[in-house]
Design a protein around this motif. Structure first.
Motif, PDB file in Angstrom:
ATOM      1  N   ASN A 182     136.567  44.149  26.449  1.00  0.00           N
ATOM      2  CA  ASN A 182     137.933  44.586  26.766  1.00  0.00           C
ATOM      3  C   ASN A 182     138.614  43.576  27.674  1.00  0.00           C
ATOM      4  OD1 ASN A 182     137.938  46.894  25.309  1.00  0.00           O
ATOM      5  ND2 ASN A 182     137.517  48.269  27.016  1.00  0.00           N
ATOM      6  N   TYR A 239     142.083  42.077  26.375  1.00  0.00           N
ATOM      7  CA  TYR A 239     143.380  42.384  27.001  1.00  0.00           C
ATOM      8  C   TYR A 239     143.822  41.313  28.011  1.00  0.00           C
ATOM      9  CZ  TYR A 239     142.566  46.763  24.671  1.00  0.00           C
ATOM     10  OH  TYR A 239     142.326  47.703  23.699  1.00  0.00           O
ATOM     11  N   ASP A 276     139.327  40.984  35.225  1.00  0.00           N
ATOM     12  CA  ASP A 276     140.089  40.104  34.319  1.00  0.00           C
ATOM     13  C   ASP A 276     141.485  39.851  34.871  1.00  0.00           C
ATOM     14  OD1 ASP A 276     142.148  41.997  33.249  1.00  0.00           O
ATOM     15  OD2 ASP A 276     140.385  43.048  32.472  1.00  0.00           O
ATOM     16  N   ARG A 280     144.416  55.159  23.768  1.00  0.00           N
ATOM     17  CA  ARG A 280     144.765  53.732  23.856  1.00  0.00           C
ATOM     18  C   ARG A 280     146.051  53.638  24.656  1.00  0.00           C
ATOM     19  NH1 ARG A 280     144.555  49.818  19.358  1.00  0.00           N
ATOM     20  NH2 ARG A 280     143.362  48.665  20.907  1.00  0.00           N
ATOM     21  N   SER A 305     148.229  48.358  24.676  1.00  0.00           N
ATOM     22  CA  SER A 305     147.351  47.918  23.591  1.00  0.00           C
ATOM     23  C   SER A 305     147.828  48.450  22.242  1.00  0.00           C
ATOM     24  CB  SER A 305     145.923  48.366  23.847  1.00  0.00           C
ATOM     25  OG  SER A 305     145.902  49.709  24.206  1.00  0.00           O
ATOM     26  N   LEU A 354     135.558  52.679  25.816  1.00  0.00           N
ATOM     27  CA  LEU A 354     135.377  53.133  27.205  1.00  0.00           C
ATOM     28  C   LEU A 354     134.778  54.534  27.264  1.00  0.00           C
ATOM     29  CD1 LEU A 354     138.522  51.803  29.111  1.00  0.00           C
ATOM     30  CD2 LEU A 354     136.178  50.973  29.224  1.00  0.00           C
TER      31      LEU A 354
HETATM   32  P1  ADP Z   1     140.004  50.077  22.621  1.00  0.00           P
HETATM   33  O1  ADP Z   1     139.182  50.066  21.407  1.00  0.00           O
HETATM   34  O2  ADP Z   1     141.410  50.489  22.392  1.00  0.00           O
HETATM   35  O3  ADP Z   1     139.880  48.826  23.436  1.00  0.00           O
HETATM   36  P2  ADP Z   1     138.702  51.387  24.846  1.00  0.00           P
HETATM   37  O4  ADP Z   1     138.183  52.767  24.932  1.00  0.00           O
HETATM   38  O5  ADP Z   1     137.741  50.278  25.054  1.00  0.00           O
HETATM   39  O6  ADP Z   1     139.399  51.292  23.434  1.00  0.00           O
HETATM   40  O7  ADP Z   1     139.893  51.238  25.862  1.00  0.00           O
HETATM   41  C1  ADP Z   1     140.868  52.257  25.950  1.00  0.00           C
HETATM   42  C2  ADP Z   1     142.183  51.677  26.390  1.00  0.00           C
HETATM   43  O8  ADP Z   1     142.089  51.241  27.746  1.00  0.00           O
HETATM   44  C3  ADP Z   1     142.572  50.439  25.620  1.00  0.00           C
HETATM   45  O9  ADP Z   1     143.290  50.771  24.467  1.00  0.00           O
HETATM   46  C4  ADP Z   1     143.446  49.676  26.611  1.00  0.00           C
HETATM   47  O10 ADP Z   1     144.753  50.192  26.557  1.00  0.00           O
HETATM   48  C5  ADP Z   1     142.874  50.076  27.955  1.00  0.00           C
HETATM   49  N1  ADP Z   1     141.996  49.014  28.487  1.00  0.00           N
HETATM   50  C6  ADP Z   1     140.653  48.986  28.481  1.00  0.00           C
HETATM   51  N2  ADP Z   1     140.191  47.896  29.107  1.00  0.00           N
HETATM   52  C7  ADP Z   1     141.257  47.209  29.520  1.00  0.00           C
HETATM   53  C8  ADP Z   1     141.446  45.978  30.233  1.00  0.00           C
HETATM   54  N3  ADP Z   1     140.420  45.255  30.640  1.00  0.00           N
HETATM   55  N4  ADP Z   1     142.717  45.598  30.488  1.00  0.00           N
HETATM   56  C9  ADP Z   1     143.765  46.342  30.083  1.00  0.00           C
HETATM   57  N5  ADP Z   1     143.668  47.506  29.412  1.00  0.00           N
HETATM   58  C10 ADP Z   1     142.428  47.931  29.134  1.00  0.00           C
END
Ligand code: ADP
Length: 339
Positions: free
Chosen positions: A240, A244, A268, A287, A291, A304
């Motif tokens: 992630n 991102y 990050d 989400r 994203s 997550l």
């Molecule tokens: P995805 O498959 O959408 O990445 P996750 O469950 O891993 O699903 O993450 C859920 C949401 O959390 C993501 O869609 C994104 O909006 C946000 N997110 C997760 N990690 C980050 C990050 N490092 N920086 C910014 N947004 C993040």
């Protein structure tokens, strides 16, 4: 059945049990009290009735017997009315208490049920979307009499991509179900081993975007963890962080012991997450806006949720701090082997 109806049913059951116990003890109290009453009040009467009893005149004796009889009746009525009042109070108070307890018992079950229904609805929606897209594209291609081999190949390529997404989605769903059922084999494993394995798995992806992944492993201690799951959770955070973040930025992994836990901190310099969205990002299929709008960032919002389930199943935690536009910091804490 609504929560209210279910609570009423359960409350009636609780109340029935309460009343059965209360009535049983009332009977016991009644029997004992009557027995005591008999001994205390009836015995003197037998004395008055015996010919060898104290030499009262007949009228005095009858008066005493009547008085005792009246006292006996009065005491008897008092016992009955007290027991009735107590049982009535238990009926009213117990009814209210039973309803409250039933509500408290059913609330988490209702919430779990709602979460399960929402999850099933979300999962079906996510599964249906690519299937519908694929079907429409294929039907259009089949109806085109001038379809060239090249176009057909393009269509097949698009199908393969959608199928890959579907495979990833079904694997994610399966993974969630497995972690829920606690299929973990925990052993003592060095934090360094997990960290290096996780970084290794994201290096290609990072290099492709010119992102530098640097790790600072400050402990040689071990965690008690299921190695594949712990690595998977850390890979999700690193993945992630890369997904991102802007090209050519930096992602860092800091590993430190903190008392009884070992923290894996992934930082990050990416898009960040709005404060209002932070509480939701660990929910399944959630989400964040940033994203969703960025079409090129693939994902289903399961990563997550899976990482959080893994942390929970280890009695650890997964937390986040983030600043919109500046970057995010995710901390996975796992229990350390006590030395
Ligand atoms: P995805 O498959 O959408 O990445 P996750 O469950 O891993 O699903 O993450 C859920 C949401 O959390 C993501 O869609 C994104 O909006 C946000 N997110 C997760 N990690 C980050 C990050 N490092 N920086 C910014 N947004 C993040």
């Amino acid at each position: 059945m609504t929560l209210h109806q279910g609570s009423l049913k359960l409350a009636s059951l609780y109340l029935a049990v309460m009343m059965a116990i209360s009535l049983f003890f009332s009977m016991v109290v009644y029997q004992t009290s009557i027995h005591e009453l008999d001994r205390g009040l009836r015995r003197p009467m037998t004395v008055y009735n015996t010919p060898i009893g104290p030499g009262f005149s007949t009228s005095v004796r009858q008066g005493l017997i009547d008085e005792h009889e009246a006292q006996y009746e009065e005491a008897h009525d008092r016992i009955i009315s007290r027991l009735l009042i107590i049982n009535l109070l238990i009926l009213v108070g117990g009814g209210a208490l039973s309803y409250y307890l039933a509500l408290r018992t059913l609330k988490p079950i209702e919430e779990a049920h709602e979460a399960q229904s929402r999850f099933t609805a979300d999962a079906s929606h996510e599964l249906r979307t690519p299937i519908t897209a694929m079907r429409t594209e294929n039907e259009v291609a089949l109806m085109d009499p001038k379809l060239t081999l090249n176009e057909a190949k393009q269509q097949l390529q698009s199908n393969v991509e959608e199928l890959e997404k579907l495979t990833a989605l079904s694997e994610g769903l399966l993974r969630l179900a497995q972690i829920d059922n606690n299929h973990l084999q925990k052993t003592a494993i060095k934090a360094r081993t997990i960290s290096e394995a996780a970084v290794d798995r994201v290096l290609n992806q990072a290099e492709g975007r010119g992102i530098l992944v640097s790790s600072d492993i400050q402990t040689e201690d071990s965690v008690i963890a299921d190695q594949p799951s712990a690595t998977e959770a850390l890979v999700t955070l690193l993945d992630n962080a890369i997904k991102y973040a802007p090209d050519t930025s930096e992602v860092t992994l800091l590993v430190q012991r903190d008392g009884r836990t070992i923290n894996f901190v992934v930082t990050d310099q990416g898009v960040g997450i709005k404060a209002s969205e932070l509480p939701h990002i660990f929910e399944r299929f959630y989400r964040a806006d940033s994203s969703r709008t960025k079409q090129h960032v693939d994902g289903y919002g399961l990563g997550l949720a899976i990482a959080k389930s893994i942390a929970d199943a280890h009695h650890g935690s997964l937390t986040v701090t983030s600043q919109l536009g500046k970057g995010s910091q995710f901390t996975l804490s796992l229990p350390a082997v006590t030395t």
